[in-house]
Design a protein around this motif. Structure first.
Motif, PDB file in Angstrom:
ATOM      1  N   VAL A 123       0.842  -1.198   0.000  1.00 59.95           N
ATOM      2  CA  VAL A 123       0.000   0.000   0.000  1.00 59.95           C
ATOM      3  C   VAL A 123       0.875   1.244   0.000  1.00 59.95           C
ATOM      4  O   VAL A 123       1.838   1.331   0.746  1.00 59.95           O
ATOM      5  CB  VAL A 123      -0.908   0.035   1.247  1.00 59.95           C
ATOM      6  N   ALA A 124       0.514   2.242  -0.815  1.00 59.33           N
ATOM      7  CA  ALA A 124       1.359   3.426  -1.003  1.00 59.33           C
ATOM      8  C   ALA A 124       1.494   4.229   0.277  1.00 59.33           C
ATOM      9  O   ALA A 124       2.557   4.412   0.818  1.00 59.33           O
ATOM     10  CB  ALA A 124       0.773   4.316  -2.068  1.00 59.33           C
ATOM     11  N   PHE A 125       0.461   4.774   0.698  1.00 60.57           N
ATOM     12  CA  PHE A 125       0.462   5.461   1.981  1.00 60.57           C
ATOM     13  C   PHE A 125      -0.952   5.348   2.476  1.00 60.57           C
ATOM     14  O   PHE A 125      -1.867   5.097   1.714  1.00 60.57           O
ATOM     15  CB  PHE A 125       0.902   6.911   1.850  1.00 60.57           C
ATOM     16  N   TYR A 126      -1.141   5.489   3.763  1.00 63.65           N
ATOM     17  CA  TYR A 126      -2.501   5.376   4.273  1.00 63.65           C
ATOM     18  C   TYR A 126      -3.250   6.605   3.819  1.00 63.65           C
ATOM     19  O   TYR A 126      -2.856   7.711   4.110  1.00 63.65           O
ATOM     20  CB  TYR A 126      -2.489   5.284   5.800  1.00 63.65           C
ATOM     21  N   GLU A 127      -4.321   6.413   3.074  1.00 62.73           N
ATOM     22  CA  GLU A 127      -5.110   7.551   2.653  1.00 62.73           C
ATOM     23  C   GLU A 127      -5.805   8.088   3.888  1.00 62.73           C
ATOM     24  O   GLU A 127      -6.770   7.521   4.377  1.00 62.73           O
ATOM     25  CB  GLU A 127      -6.127   7.142   1.588  1.00 62.73           C
ATOM     26  N   ILE A 140       2.263   4.350  13.444  1.00 64.02           N
ATOM     27  CA  ILE A 140       2.132   2.984  12.944  1.00 64.02           C
ATOM     28  C   ILE A 140       3.341   2.640  12.083  1.00 64.02           C
ATOM     29  O   ILE A 140       3.928   1.566  12.202  1.00 64.02           O
ATOM     30  CB  ILE A 140       0.834   2.809  12.125  1.00 64.02           C
ATOM     31  N   ASP A 195      18.946  12.968 -11.472  1.00 64.01           N
ATOM     32  CA  ASP A 195      18.460  13.957 -12.429  1.00 64.01           C
ATOM     33  C   ASP A 195      19.588  14.355 -13.377  1.00 64.01           C
ATOM     34  O   ASP A 195      19.381  14.510 -14.585  1.00 64.01           O
ATOM     35  CB  ASP A 195      17.868  15.178 -11.722  1.00 64.01           C
ATOM     36  N   SER A 203      21.596  21.288 -11.900  1.00 62.65           N
ATOM     37  CA  SER A 203      20.265  20.721 -11.784  1.00 62.65           C
ATOM     38  C   SER A 203      19.789  20.696 -10.341  1.00 62.65           C
ATOM     39  O   SER A 203      20.554  20.369  -9.437  1.00 62.65           O
ATOM     40  CB  SER A 203      20.275  19.295 -12.334  1.00 62.65           C
ATOM     41  N   TRP A 204      18.540  21.047 -10.152  1.00 62.64           N
ATOM     42  CA  TRP A 204      17.937  21.017  -8.829  1.00 62.64           C
ATOM     43  C   TRP A 204      16.801  20.010  -8.833  1.00 62.64           C
ATOM     44  O   TRP A 204      15.963  20.014  -9.714  1.00 62.64           O
ATOM     45  CB  TRP A 204      17.369  22.393  -8.468  1.00 62.64           C
ATOM     46  N   LEU A 205      16.799  19.164  -7.817  1.00 64.19           N
ATOM     47  CA  LEU A 205      15.740  18.168  -7.715  1.00 64.19           C
ATOM     48  C   LEU A 205      15.153  18.230  -6.320  1.00 64.19           C
ATOM     49  O   LEU A 205      15.880  18.207  -5.345  1.00 64.19           O
ATOM     50  CB  LEU A 205      16.302  16.761  -7.961  1.00 64.19           C
ATOM     51  N   ARG A 206      13.850  18.328  -6.251  1.00 64.96           N
ATOM     52  CA  ARG A 206      13.193  18.322  -4.945  1.00 64.96           C
ATOM     53  C   ARG A 206      12.206  17.186  -4.898  1.00 64.96           C
ATOM     54  O   ARG A 206      11.445  16.991  -5.845  1.00 64.96           O
ATOM     55  CB  ARG A 206      12.352  19.577  -4.775  1.00 64.96           C
ATOM     56  N   GLN A 207      12.181  16.465  -3.772  1.00 63.73           N
ATOM     57  CA  GLN A 207      11.138  15.481  -3.591  1.00 63.73           C
ATOM     58  C   GLN A 207      10.197  16.000  -2.524  1.00 63.73           C
ATOM     59  O   GLN A 207      10.623  16.529  -1.506  1.00 63.73           O
ATOM     60  CB  GLN A 207      11.714  14.126  -3.165  1.00 63.73           C
ATOM     61  N   TYR A 208       8.908  15.848  -2.760  1.00 60.58           N
ATOM     62  CA  TYR A 208       7.915  16.343  -1.818  1.00 60.58           C
ATOM     63  C   TYR A 208       7.259  15.185  -1.092  1.00 60.58           C
ATOM     64  O   TYR A 208       7.043  14.123  -1.643  1.00 60.58           O
ATOM     65  CB  TYR A 208       6.834  17.142  -2.544  1.00 60.58           C
ATOM     66  N   MET A 235      -4.051  19.605   2.773  1.00 59.21           N
ATOM     67  CA  MET A 235      -2.874  18.816   2.411  1.00 59.21           C
ATOM     68  C   MET A 235      -1.720  19.766   2.154  1.00 59.21           C
ATOM     69  O   MET A 235      -1.864  20.765   1.479  1.00 59.21           O
ATOM     70  CB  MET A 235      -3.149  18.038   1.129  1.00 59.21           C
ATOM     71  N   PHE A 275       2.402  19.970   1.099  1.00 58.25           N
ATOM     72  CA  PHE A 275       3.565  19.234   0.645  1.00 58.25           C
ATOM     73  C   PHE A 275       4.814  19.883   1.191  1.00 58.25           C
ATOM     74  O   PHE A 275       5.002  21.078   1.097  1.00 58.25           O
ATOM     75  CB  PHE A 275       3.612  19.172  -0.886  1.00 58.25           C
TER      76      PHE A 275
END
Lengths: 418, 315
Positions: A98-102, A165, A204, A386-391, A400, A402
């Motif tokens: 499961v990706a993340f708990y919705e 959890i 990247d 190059s700039w890479l950001r993960q949210y 919500m 980010f």
């Protein structure tokens, strides 16, 4: 002359690194299913988030330390994508990933105003948990018990419940996920393990090098790779077995360690040729090979002789291909001064072909850029970063949010050879 | 046959070679017949010999520079990152929606050739036609299938076929169910949603999760240019000399005024500072293009296997 295997141990080691393939692991990337196979590298993602790399051999077991062990035969043949939970010490069952708990919009009225950070809220002690484990309680059930024993779990917001959890899961659950090696997952593994070995190259930046160099089927590319083979791996994958990658490497023998983790087919592996910096020069005469009458050699000697002969002939062929020139592009990620690399290798490039040079230090590329401008042989030398950001998915009350996890930057240079 | 003419970074044009044609720009007149047969990289003089330009080997990256913008296009930073993350290579089968100006489509075709395929969908009829024409002109018709279609209403009409999906739509969540069916069902797959606004990302993530996609991650990738210059570096000694020169000039002017004649020229102090090669980020830079949301499609499991639903257990 003694023909012991130990005569050139590094030689045969390298031969195995790239050229060995086993019929049983020949897998077409584009079949209808992608299954875990025998004699292939696989990443195992542990509950702690740590990643273990394993070359899967059938009829064996793999130990995951405190998380347990499993039999390789139980996962060989299964499709990639699912997770497995260990129970009864070494049996496994499939778990849906499961990706993340919705997390629903929080109607409970909970916020962290009333939560007090107090360790006494958790009624189960470390010893209690160890006893539960001994009694044979499984990971998911232990987590349930831990949650039940937390006196103010209900007061937490939904988001922090999910976080709680997840933390407990990484300690108690015995779920592991086999992950297929791809350029991305292989990069992720090596970057986490020891980034300096891959010259701190980010994915990247690597991706931009591959795209800007127009790496594709039927291309003929020159690559200088001092990143343990990460760059070469990317190029080989984009060529897909069509065309040629010629790697000019440091030292007497190449160090393209990363290539094997991709489980490339023979076709892709065969597209790679290598030469050392010494071997590319015509003046550097190689000791001519001592051809012998094969019928006169013993079984053991013959095997060794054939291998040495094959290696020698490979080098000669690679030299011929290099000197013929007309390469479609040059990619560099090296410790050596780019200007000297350009002076040496640019004569082998066809007109109007891209040159991409990567360096972690901008200053090195600034000098190279000036050199290119002065020479007049290069169009449009440009330095880019190059700039890479993960949210990360997060929650603040009903909105919500980010949150930026990390920012990274790299230096890449792009020029067109006119 | 496609060539790109390069006069300067800002002044590049694609040209299809035709011996009857002539190309004019501010640097001069160039006859196609003079270009045909020349090697890539040739510096070509104009017809009267006064101007020149370079003939470049065409690549998808150069095409991205020169493609007529019928819609907002994808640039290198996103193109390259998506290509790697979606695990694309020769033989990959991809679904793209919408086609837009075809910038990304050209790059995809290059990456998946010779044995892959791109199915690309465009809602706008004129754009779909224009894209199809570009692909034909560039010899990519075997690799790309363009369809004009309202994918929100009609879906993609593809099942059990692709390895990767790329959605560049205002409302990707309305296409996710149909995208899910398009994947080869027994195999792990990757999807990317390209959205400029965070609100779109939120809805896309929720929809992906609802449809059983996992490993949902979101990225942003930007490229910054670095300008390289050569600058002279003066020292404090030079600063003092400069003041002395200024004072000298003033004194001379006063002397001349007083005596009504020209004074002797003071010796010129030669300044020859060393040069330094430097770089700087330009003041204006390309900003945010879009957020990239990725997720993994999980294969349908064989029936014999027992599945434990982790989430339900915890309720």
């Amino acid at each position: 002359m003694s023909l012991e295997q130990s005569d050139s141990p590094v030689d045969s080691q390298n031969f195995d690194k790239i050229d060995s393939h086993n019929e049983s692991f020949e897998q077409d990337e584009h079949t209808d299913t992608l299954r875990i196979m025998d004699n292939q590298y696989v990443f195992i993602v542990l509950p702690s988030g740590n990643i273990k790399v394993v070359k899967l051999q059938k009829d064996t077991t793999v130990s995951l330390g405190k998380f347990g062990t499993f039999h390789t035969n139980d996962i060989i043949g299964k499709p990639f994508g699912h997770s497995y939970e260990i129970y009864d010490r070494d049996k496994i069952k499939v778990i849906r990933n499961v990706a993340f708990y919705e997390v629903d919009l929080d109607d409970s009225g909970a916020n962290n105003q009333e939560t007090i950070d107090d360790p006494s809220k958790q009624k189960l002690s470390y010893q209690d948990i160890e006893q539960l484990k001994k009694d044979g309680m499984e990971g998911q059930d232990i987590i349930k018990k831990v949650i039940e024993s937390h006196s103010s779990f209900d007061k937490k917001t939904e988001y922090s419940k999910a976080k709680y959890i997840k933390r407990k899961e990484s300690k108690f659950s015995r779920v592991f996920t086999p992950v297929r090696p791809t350029l991305y997952s292989v990069w992720e593994y090596f970057f986490a393990k020891n980034p300096s070995k891959i010259r701190d190259m980010r994915i990247d930046t690597l991706s931009q090098m591959l795209t800007l160099s127009n790496a594709r089927a039927y291309a003929k590319l020159l690559v200088v790779d001092d990143t343990q083979g990460l760059l070469i791996t990317g190029v080989m994958e984009r060529l897909g077995g069509y065309g040629i990658v010629l790697g000019i490497h440091d030292g007497e023998y190449h160090n393209y360690d990363i290539v094997r983790y991709m489980n490339f087919s023979k076709k892709v592996n065969d597209s790679l040729m290598v030469l050392s910096w010494q071997q590319i020069f015509k003046e550097e005469c190689q000791a001519p090979f001592n051809y012998q009458d094969e019928s006169k050699l013993s079984q053991k000697d013959l095997k060794f002789y054939l291998r040495k002969k094959a290696n020698y002939e490979k080098v000669q062929e690679a030299r011929k291909i290099l000197w013929k020139g007309g390469f479609d592009g040059l990619l560099v990620a090296s410790q050596y001064q780019p200007e000297s690399i350009l002076d040496t290798l640019v004569p082998y490039l066809a007109g109007s072909r891209p040159i991409i040079i990567y360096h972690i230090n901008r200053e090195v590329l600034v000098n190279t850029c000036v050199h290119m401008r002065i020479s007049g042989k290069f169009l449009n030398p440009q330095i880019t970063e190059s700039w890479l950001r993960q949210y990360q998915h997060g929650h603040i009350e009903n909105d919500m949010v980010f949150v930026c996890i990390f920012k990274i930057s790299k230096a890449v240079m792009y020029a067109n050879f006119g | 046959m496609l060539r790109l003419s390069y006069a300067s970074r800002e002044n590049m044009t694609p040209l299809i070679m035709d011996p009857k044609l002539t190309y004019n720009n501010k640097f001069g007149t160039f006859r196609h017949s003079d270009m045909i047969g020349k090697e890539y990289g040739t510096k070509m003089p104009s017809h009267n010999g006064r101007g020149f330009m370079y003939l470049l080997h065409p690549t998808p990256e150069l095409w991205t520079h020169v493609v007529p913008h019928r819609t907002q296009i994808l640039y290198i930073a996103d193109i390259s990152f998506i290509t790697t993350y979606l695990d694309l290579k020769p033989g990959s089968i991809i679904l793209e929606s919408g086609t837009g100006s075809g910038s990304f489509s050209h790059s995809l075709a290059r990456t998946i050739a010779p044995n892959g395929h791109l199915y690309t969908f465009e809602y706008h009829e004129e754009r779909a036609k224009a894209a199809k024409q570009d692909f034909e002109r560039h010899g990519l018709s075997d690799l790309i299938t363009v369809e004009c279609r309202d994918v929100y209403k009609e879906g993609f009409g593809i099942t059990d076929l692709v390895h990767a999906v790329f959605l560049d739509l205002p409302a990707p969540w309305d296409a996710i169910a149909s995208a899910k069916a398009a994947f080869k069902q027994k195999r792990i797959g990757k999807i990317c949603c390209f959205s400029p606004c965070i609100e779109q990302v939120q809805r896309a993530c929720a929809s992906l999760n609802e449809h059983g996609f996992v490993e949902i991650k979101m990225f942003e990738c930007l490229i910054r240019n670095q300008e390289v210059h050569t600058i002279p570096i003066y020292t404090v000694k030079d600063a003092v000399s400069k003041i002395k020169v200024q004072q000298d000039k003033k004194r001379k002017r006063n002397e001349e005024e007083a005596s009504n004649s020209k004074a002797a020229k003071s010796p010129r102090i030669k300044q020859d500072p060393p040069n330094l090669y430097v770089s700087k980020t330009p003041t204006e830079a390309k900003g945010h293009t879009s957020y990239l949301t990725f997720a993994t499609f999980l294969p349908v499991l064989d029936d014999e296997v027992e599945i434990i639903d982790k989430v339900n257990e915890l309720d």
